[in-house]
Design an enzyme around this catalytic site. Structure first.
Site, PDB file in Angstrom:
ATOM      1  N   SER A   1       0.864  -1.183   0.000  1.00  0.00           N
ATOM      2  CA  SER A   1       0.000   0.000   0.000  1.00  0.00           C
ATOM      3  C   SER A   1       0.901   1.233   0.000  1.00  0.00           C
ATOM      4  CB  SER A   1      -0.954  -0.036   1.204  1.00  0.00           C
ATOM      5  OG  SER A   1      -1.886   1.024   1.123  1.00  0.00           O
TER       6      SER A   1
ATOM      7  N   HIS B   1      -2.468  -0.913  -3.502  1.00  0.00           N
ATOM      8  CA  HIS B   1      -3.490   0.125  -3.444  1.00  0.00           C
ATOM      9  C   HIS B   1      -3.000   1.323  -4.259  1.00  0.00           C
ATOM     10  CE1 HIS B   1      -4.208  -1.769   0.774  1.00  0.00           C
ATOM     11  NE2 HIS B   1      -4.803  -2.476  -0.183  1.00  0.00           N
TER      12      HIS B   1
ATOM     13  N   ASP C   1      -4.281  -4.542   6.380  1.00  0.00           N
ATOM     14  CA  ASP C   1      -4.733  -5.368   5.266  1.00  0.00           C
ATOM     15  C   ASP C   1      -3.640  -6.375   4.904  1.00  0.00           C
ATOM     16  OD1 ASP C   1      -6.337  -6.280   3.156  1.00  0.00           O
ATOM     17  OD2 ASP C   1      -5.404  -4.886   1.734  1.00  0.00           O
TER      18      ASP C   1
END
Length: 350
Positions: A164, A190, A282
């Site tokens: 991310s 992401h 996550d």
């Protein structure tokens, strides 16, 4: 009160961003060029910087790199995704250590204006909490590989990677040294909608792998790095085929947990999971499931990550068999790949 430095050569965009941010209670200062931003930062300490990339003189990549050389400040790139040059330069800024890239709001009359503003405000409020370290260019970290690496339980058939904020820095360090890989690689990174094409091209420029946006149901090929299309989660199904699932309001898209869990369910001990830099947690639960199935799981060594929250979450869950910097991960994958090729071509696995 959050203090923001807006760096953009357009007075119209600076006025728009100032209006939006001050309405939300932010303190705002402006710079019309990279050079002016660096001068301002000698005597002013904002909490976060928004960075355009297409500016006369010093562009957003060089400005970001110089800011992070001198100051421990979070930088968020705000640029036009439709501008191919700007989007490509934004990827370089992420490589230099910028935390995120966002599409630039185009004005209250545009259909997606409210969504752009909401994402901007949410990103600034979350990224301002990130602890940043200075990033001197040219500094080399010692390569760390485990002295006695854990035995590889089975021949891998697929490598799943999650990242991310701060991910591009780690991805360059991981992917650039990779030799030919005898398995497909799936990446859940992401990234803001609209920048996927530039992100794919940037990845292709830093490694030997072929980089493609996955298509639902396609057979995953060795030596190819697959990305999730905008708005979709990426996984793997029977027959080593790509599985795409439309996102429906989840916090993270593409989801690292979704990717790791599908790899765990379909490949078990034959999967490899890698957790890189990012905010939040996550991927931690999914990586733990992969480890329970006997797979090789690796978390980024926290001190090597731009943002250590995602790898730390995995480490705290004891989801990682090994904890390595990205260069160490690359060395390990190359070693496993060489062993795998030798077994498949040599007599009696020699």
């Amino acid at each position: 009160m959050i203090r923001v430095l807006i760096v953009d050569d357009s007075p119209v965009i600076r006025l728009l961003l100032r209006s939006v941010l001050e309405h939300e209670g932010f303190e705002v200062r402006e710079a019309s060029s990279g050079e002016q931003a660096l001068r301002l930062l000698e005597g002013y300490r904002p909490d976060i910087v928004t960075m355009d990339v297409h500016m006369p003189g010093m562009d957003g990549y060089e400005t970001t790199a110089r800011i992070l050389e001198r100051h421990a400040l979070p930088v968020v790139v705000v640029t036009a995704s439709a501008d191919a040059y700007a989007a490509a330069t934004a990827m370089q800024a992420l490589e230099a250590g910028a935390l995120a890239v966002l599409d630039k709001p185009r004005g209250p009359g545009e259909p997606n204006f409210e969504a752009c503003v909401a994402e901007l405000l949410s990103t600034l409020r979350s990224m301002v909490q990130v602890k940043i370290v200075r990033r001197p260019r040219g500094a080399k970290k010692a390569l760390v590989v485990p002295a006695s690496p854990s035995p590889i339980p089975a021949a891998p058939r697929l490598v799943a990677i999650a990242a991310s904020a701060g991910g591009p820095v780690a991805l360059k360090a991981l992917l650039s040294p990779l030799a030919e890989q005898p398995w497909p690689l799936l990446l859940a990174q992401h990234i803001a909608i609209g920048f996927l094409g530039s992100f794919r091209d940037w990845l292709a420029s830093i490694c030997r792998l072929s980089v493609r946006v996955a298509e639902h149901g396609q057979v995953l090929r060795p030596g190819v790095l697959y990305l999730a299309p905008d708005g979709h989660h990426l996984g793997v199904g029977q027959g080593l085929r790509a599985q795409l699932q439309a996102a429906s309001g989840e916090l993270y898209c593409p989801s690292a947990d979704h990717l790791f869990r599908q790899v765990a369910q379909q490949l078990g001990v034959h999967g490899v999971g890698i957790q890189l830099s990012g905010m939040g947690r996550d991927g931690a639960e999914g990586l733990a499931e992969l480890r329970r199935r006997g797979a090789l799981t690796i978390a980024q060594e926290p001190s090597s990550a731009v943002i250590d929250a995602m790898p730390l979450a995995a480490i705290k869950l004891q989801a990682a068999c090994q904890v390595l910097p990205p260069e160490g991960m690359a060395a390990l994958l190359n070693s496993i790949a060489l062993r795998s090729v030798s077994r498949s071509t040599g007599p009696e696995g020699d």
